[in-house]
Design a protein around this motif. Structure first.
Motif, mmCIF file in Angstrom:
data_model
loop_
_atom_site.group_PDB
_atom_site.id
_atom_site.type_symbol
_atom_site.label_atom_id
_atom_site.label_comp_id
_atom_site.label_asym_id
_atom_site.label_seq_id
_atom_site.Cartn_x
_atom_site.Cartn_y
_atom_site.Cartn_z
ATOM 1 N N LYS A 1 -26.135 50.731 3.289
ATOM 2 C CA LYS A 1 -24.785 51.306 3.278
ATOM 3 C C LYS A 1 -24.879 52.709 3.858
ATOM 4 O O LYS A 1 -25.672 53.531 3.395
ATOM 5 C CB LYS A 1 -24.224 51.362 1.865
ATOM 6 C CG LYS A 1 -22.813 51.897 1.815
ATOM 7 C CD LYS A 1 -22.257 51.836 0.405
ATOM 8 C CE LYS A 1 -20.820 52.305 0.379
ATOM 9 N NZ LYS A 1 -20.253 52.211 -0.961
ATOM 10 N N LYS B 1 -17.694 40.212 3.402
ATOM 11 C CA LYS B 1 -17.031 41.471 3.767
ATOM 12 C C LYS B 1 -16.928 41.616 5.277
ATOM 13 O O LYS B 1 -15.909 42.061 5.799
ATOM 14 C CB LYS B 1 -17.779 42.676 3.190
ATOM 15 C CG LYS B 1 -17.429 42.975 1.770
ATOM 16 C CD LYS B 1 -18.043 44.288 1.329
ATOM 17 C CE LYS B 1 -17.694 44.544 -0.113
ATOM 18 N NZ LYS B 1 -18.200 45.821 -0.583
ATOM 19 N N LYS B 2 -17.989 41.229 5.982
ATOM 20 C CA LYS B 2 -17.958 41.331 7.442
ATOM 21 C C LYS B 2 -16.858 40.445 8.007
ATOM 22 O O LYS B 2 -16.110 40.855 8.892
ATOM 23 C CB LYS B 2 -19.304 40.940 8.045
ATOM 24 C CG LYS B 2 -19.287 41.072 9.553
ATOM 25 C CD LYS B 2 -20.606 40.802 10.182
ATOM 26 C CE LYS B 2 -20.444 41.019 11.683
ATOM 27 N NZ LYS B 2 -21.686 40.916 12.396
ATOM 28 N N LEU C 1 -21.799 48.805 6.575
ATOM 29 C CA LEU C 1 -22.736 47.965 5.843
ATOM 30 C C LEU C 1 -23.651 47.230 6.805
ATOM 31 O O LEU C 1 -23.302 47.011 7.968
ATOM 32 C CB LEU C 1 -21.989 46.949 4.981
ATOM 33 C CG LEU C 1 -21.127 47.494 3.852
ATOM 34 C CD1 LEU C 1 -20.389 46.356 3.162
ATOM 35 C CD2 LEU C 1 -21.962 48.269 2.851
ATOM 36 N N LYS D 1 -29.835 45.509 1.434
ATOM 37 C CA LYS D 1 -28.484 45.926 1.826
ATOM 38 C C LYS D 1 -28.553 47.380 2.253
ATOM 39 O O LYS D 1 -29.172 48.207 1.587
ATOM 40 C CB LYS D 1 -27.564 45.776 0.619
ATOM 41 C CG LYS D 1 -26.205 46.412 0.776
ATOM 42 C CD LYS D 1 -25.449 46.346 -0.549
ATOM 43 C CE LYS D 1 -24.133 47.066 -0.473
ATOM 44 N NZ LYS D 1 -23.383 46.950 -1.721
ATOM 45 N N GLU E 1 -22.112 38.270 -0.224
ATOM 46 C CA GLU E 1 -21.014 39.240 -0.354
ATOM 47 C C GLU E 1 -20.864 40.063 0.919
ATOM 48 O O GLU E 1 -19.750 40.289 1.395
ATOM 49 C CB GLU E 1 -21.305 40.196 -1.518
ATOM 50 C CG GLU E 1 -20.400 40.053 -2.692
ATOM 51 C CD GLU E 1 -20.790 41.028 -3.787
ATOM 52 O OE1 GLU E 1 -20.702 42.264 -3.566
ATOM 53 O OE2 GLU E 1 -21.183 40.549 -4.859
ATOM 54 N N ILE E 2 -21.977 40.519 1.459
ATOM 55 C CA ILE E 2 -21.941 41.322 2.686
ATOM 56 C C ILE E 2 -21.397 40.483 3.835
ATOM 57 O O ILE E 2 -20.564 40.944 4.618
ATOM 58 C CB ILE E 2 -23.343 41.878 3.020
ATOM 59 C CG1 ILE E 2 -23.747 42.891 1.955
ATOM 60 C CG2 ILE E 2 -23.364 42.532 4.402
ATOM 61 C CD1 ILE E 2 -25.192 43.317 2.027
ATOM 62 N N SER F 1 -16.908 49.152 7.102
ATOM 63 C CA SER F 1 -16.340 48.635 5.864
ATOM 64 C C SER F 1 -15.501 49.773 5.280
ATOM 65 O O SER F 1 -16.021 50.641 4.594
ATOM 66 C CB SER F 1 -17.448 48.230 4.898
ATOM 67 O OG SER F 1 -16.907 47.821 3.672
ATOM 68 N N LYS G 1 -9.230 41.498 9.511
ATOM 69 C CA LYS G 1 -8.316 42.652 9.472
ATOM 70 C C LYS G 1 -8.202 43.298 10.848
ATOM 71 O O LYS G 1 -7.118 43.645 11.303
ATOM 72 C CB LYS G 1 -8.818 43.707 8.475
ATOM 73 C CG LYS G 1 -8.588 43.371 7.034
ATOM 74 C CD LYS G 1 -9.120 44.517 6.183
ATOM 75 C CE LYS G 1 -9.201 44.158 4.732
ATOM 76 N NZ LYS G 1 -9.834 45.214 3.936
ATOM 77 N N GLU H 1 -14.120 39.413 6.438
ATOM 78 C CA GLU H 1 -12.821 40.000 6.067
ATOM 79 C C GLU H 1 -12.467 41.155 6.990
ATOM 80 O O GLU H 1 -11.318 41.269 7.437
ATOM 81 C CB GLU H 1 -12.851 40.480 4.619
ATOM 82 C CG GLU H 1 -12.852 39.373 3.598
ATOM 83 C CD GLU H 1 -13.084 39.882 2.177
ATOM 84 O OE1 GLU H 1 -13.288 41.107 1.984
ATOM 85 O OE2 GLU H 1 -13.072 39.043 1.270
ATOM 86 N N GLU H 2 -13.438 42.020 7.281
ATOM 87 C CA GLU H 2 -13.194 43.160 8.163
ATOM 88 C C GLU H 2 -12.837 42.680 9.575
ATOM 89 O O GLU H 2 -11.970 43.234 10.230
ATOM 90 C CB GLU H 2 -14.410 44.094 8.212
ATOM 91 C CG GLU H 2 -14.654 44.864 6.938
ATOM 92 C CD GLU H 2 -13.558 45.853 6.590
ATOM 93 O OE1 GLU H 2 -12.889 46.386 7.509
ATOM 94 O OE2 GLU H 2 -13.357 46.107 5.392
#
Length: 153
Positions: A96, A127-128, A82, A94, A123-124, A76, A134, A130-131
């Motif tokens: 980090k 994010k995963k 994460l 969670k 949320e996590i 992340s 990308k 989204e990553e």
């Protein structure tokens, strides 16, 4: 300093990152009221650090049992990872991991583990995703660049 309420600040010990642990025995595990912090020994490379089992294990902040990962460690940003784990008795946590550079060019890990609710878990997961998108886009751009260079050659 005389006026400081030592009973209140005792649980919030500070860590000196200038004198890093050099071996497994010196590694630091601090249990704060709402989270756990772990400071690893130094490693030659980031890959060595991530390959270390103690660095990647998720331990419950309440019962100190190893938890089962729901979402494995994923990058992340450039220096953080994460993770989402579950303790059968104490719910979701969670994780980090921040990879930091030591003064001598080596790296060490600061890992924090804290309980999280369903919103935090979602949320996590987001994010995963989204990553992953990308990373796929970067890889697609690289493939297009390579094709372009091959055509020009």
């Amino acid at each position: 300093m005389k006026c400081l309420d030592w009973e209140k600040v005792q649980p919030y010990i500070s860590i000196d990152y200038y004198r890093l642990p050099q071996n497994r025995k010196e590694e630091v595990v601090l249990r704060f009221p709402k989270y756990t912090k772990y400071v690893s020994r130094v490693f030659e490379t980031r890959e060595d650090a991530i390959a270390d089992r103690k660095v990647t294990d998720m331990v419950c902040t309440v019962c100190q049992k190893t938890m089962k990962k729901k979402i494995r460690w994923f990058p992340s940003g450039q220096r953080a990872y994460l993770c989402l784990s579950s303790c059968k008795d104490h719910g979701l946590h969670k994780g980090k991991m921040r990879i930091k550079k030591a003064e001598n060019g080596q790296v060490f890990v600061v890992k924090t583990i804290k309980p999280v609710n369903e919103e935090g878990a979602a949320e996590i997961s987001l994010k995963k995703e989204e990553e992953r998108k990308k990373r796929n886009e970067r890889n697609r751009q690289k493939r297009l660049e390579r094709k372009k260079h091959k055509k020009e050659a």
